[in-house]
Design a protein around this motif. Sequence first.
Motif, mmCIF file in Angstrom:
data_model
loop_
_atom_site.group_PDB
_atom_site.id
_atom_site.type_symbol
_atom_site.label_atom_id
_atom_site.label_comp_id
_atom_site.label_asym_id
_atom_site.label_seq_id
_atom_site.Cartn_x
_atom_site.Cartn_y
_atom_site.Cartn_z
ATOM 1 N N THR A 45 73.635 -6.513 65.423
ATOM 2 C CA THR A 45 74.398 -6.891 64.243
ATOM 3 C C THR A 45 73.987 -8.267 63.746
ATOM 4 O O THR A 45 73.831 -8.492 62.540
ATOM 5 C CB THR A 45 75.901 -6.878 64.566
ATOM 6 O OG1 THR A 45 76.277 -5.580 65.018
ATOM 7 C CG2 THR A 45 76.715 -7.237 63.333
ATOM 8 N N ARG A 47 71.104 -9.659 64.122
ATOM 9 C CA ARG A 47 69.778 -9.541 63.514
ATOM 10 C C ARG A 47 69.878 -8.976 62.106
ATOM 11 O O ARG A 47 69.192 -9.441 61.190
ATOM 12 C CB ARG A 47 68.884 -8.662 64.386
ATOM 13 C CG ARG A 47 67.524 -8.391 63.788
ATOM 14 C CD ARG A 47 66.615 -7.655 64.750
ATOM 15 N NE ARG A 47 66.177 -8.532 65.833
ATOM 16 C CZ ARG A 47 65.243 -8.177 66.721
ATOM 17 N NH1 ARG A 47 64.672 -6.991 66.656
ATOM 18 N NH2 ARG A 47 64.896 -9.018 67.672
ATOM 19 N N ARG A 48 70.747 -7.982 61.916
ATOM 20 C CA ARG A 48 70.917 -7.402 60.580
ATOM 21 C C ARG A 48 71.451 -8.450 59.598
ATOM 22 O O ARG A 48 71.016 -8.521 58.441
ATOM 23 C CB ARG A 48 71.859 -6.198 60.644
ATOM 24 C CG ARG A 48 71.205 -4.931 61.178
ATOM 25 C CD ARG A 48 72.073 -3.719 60.908
ATOM 26 N NE ARG A 48 73.268 -3.737 61.732
ATOM 27 C CZ ARG A 48 73.357 -3.181 62.942
ATOM 28 N NH1 ARG A 48 72.293 -2.566 63.470
ATOM 29 N NH2 ARG A 48 74.474 -3.236 63.628
ATOM 30 N N VAL A 51 68.654 -10.709 58.569
ATOM 31 C CA VAL A 51 67.759 -10.033 57.620
ATOM 32 C C VAL A 51 68.382 -10.035 56.226
ATOM 33 O O VAL A 51 67.702 -10.303 55.222
ATOM 34 C CB VAL A 51 67.463 -8.603 58.090
ATOM 35 C CG1 VAL A 51 66.753 -7.809 56.992
ATOM 36 C CG2 VAL A 51 66.599 -8.614 59.354
ATOM 37 N N ALA A 114 63.109 -9.289 61.348
ATOM 38 C CA ALA A 114 62.856 -7.860 61.130
ATOM 39 C C ALA A 114 61.685 -7.361 61.951
ATOM 40 O O ALA A 114 61.505 -6.147 62.094
ATOM 41 C CB ALA A 114 62.610 -7.588 59.645
#
Length: 275
Positions: A45, A47-48, A51, A114
């Motif tokens: 989460t 990391r998202r 991004v 990513a």
Amino acid sequence: MGNFKGHALPGTLFLIVGLWWAGKFSFWYATRRNKGAGRLTSRATQRRLEVIEGSVILSFSMIGMLAEQFAVGGPRLHLYDYASQHWDQLMNWQHATMYLFFGLAGAVSLTVHATEAAPLALDRMMLGIAFFTEGFLFLYHLHGRTMLDVHVHQLLLYAIFGGALTAFLEVFHRGNVLLELLRATLCLLQGSWFWQIGFVLYPPSGLAEWDQKDHNNSMFITMCYCWHFAFALLTVTVVYCTVSWVVRARLKRTPPMEMGLLKTTDKEQESEDEI
């Protein structure tokens, strides 16, 4: 940027990013202190979210560059006027260059989070370079201007170089919530001060113009800068307290059995990320 709207645009973008950083870093710190905060603390989460943040910063930067180049009266990618043998609208080009480096910072953040192609600290380093470049451009942006014009831009440099220093420190102290919230504060200060510069140098119709050579105006604007800084600190404090309260309230409403299931899910998710 040589008008009110040209200062309101970057001011709004910095305000949005500063509020986002204040909320994000407050949430991450609150969930680190409360390990049962649920799936929102998983690495996937986070990391998202990184991004998404990189994509938004890249998009904002592209909007800024296009606005500087193709808005009414912009240079439209013409750097040199051969007819008059002079550089063409270098002020717009400098502002577009500022947006370019923030766009690069967004692109690097996308690459870091990513893919596995770049080291993690590279996103903070590139963000520090973007802030430093912004300050470097503004430092040599003031030749031949009136006293008050120079002063309001010099005050802006404190917030810019402060943001650069904070981002560079995060390269070596990643996850330090004090540095992260300080960066958010300085970003908010930049945003609100861009708006203030717009009101001082290009007051909207109906508002009185400022005397650019009055020393009292210079004294007032210095005090006003301190008020902006206090407002930014207060805003980050309110965001931090609100986020912390929401996280604690959620934990109190979560039944113990459900809490255990959430912890197990987090561990499984993090194991998948590591693989």
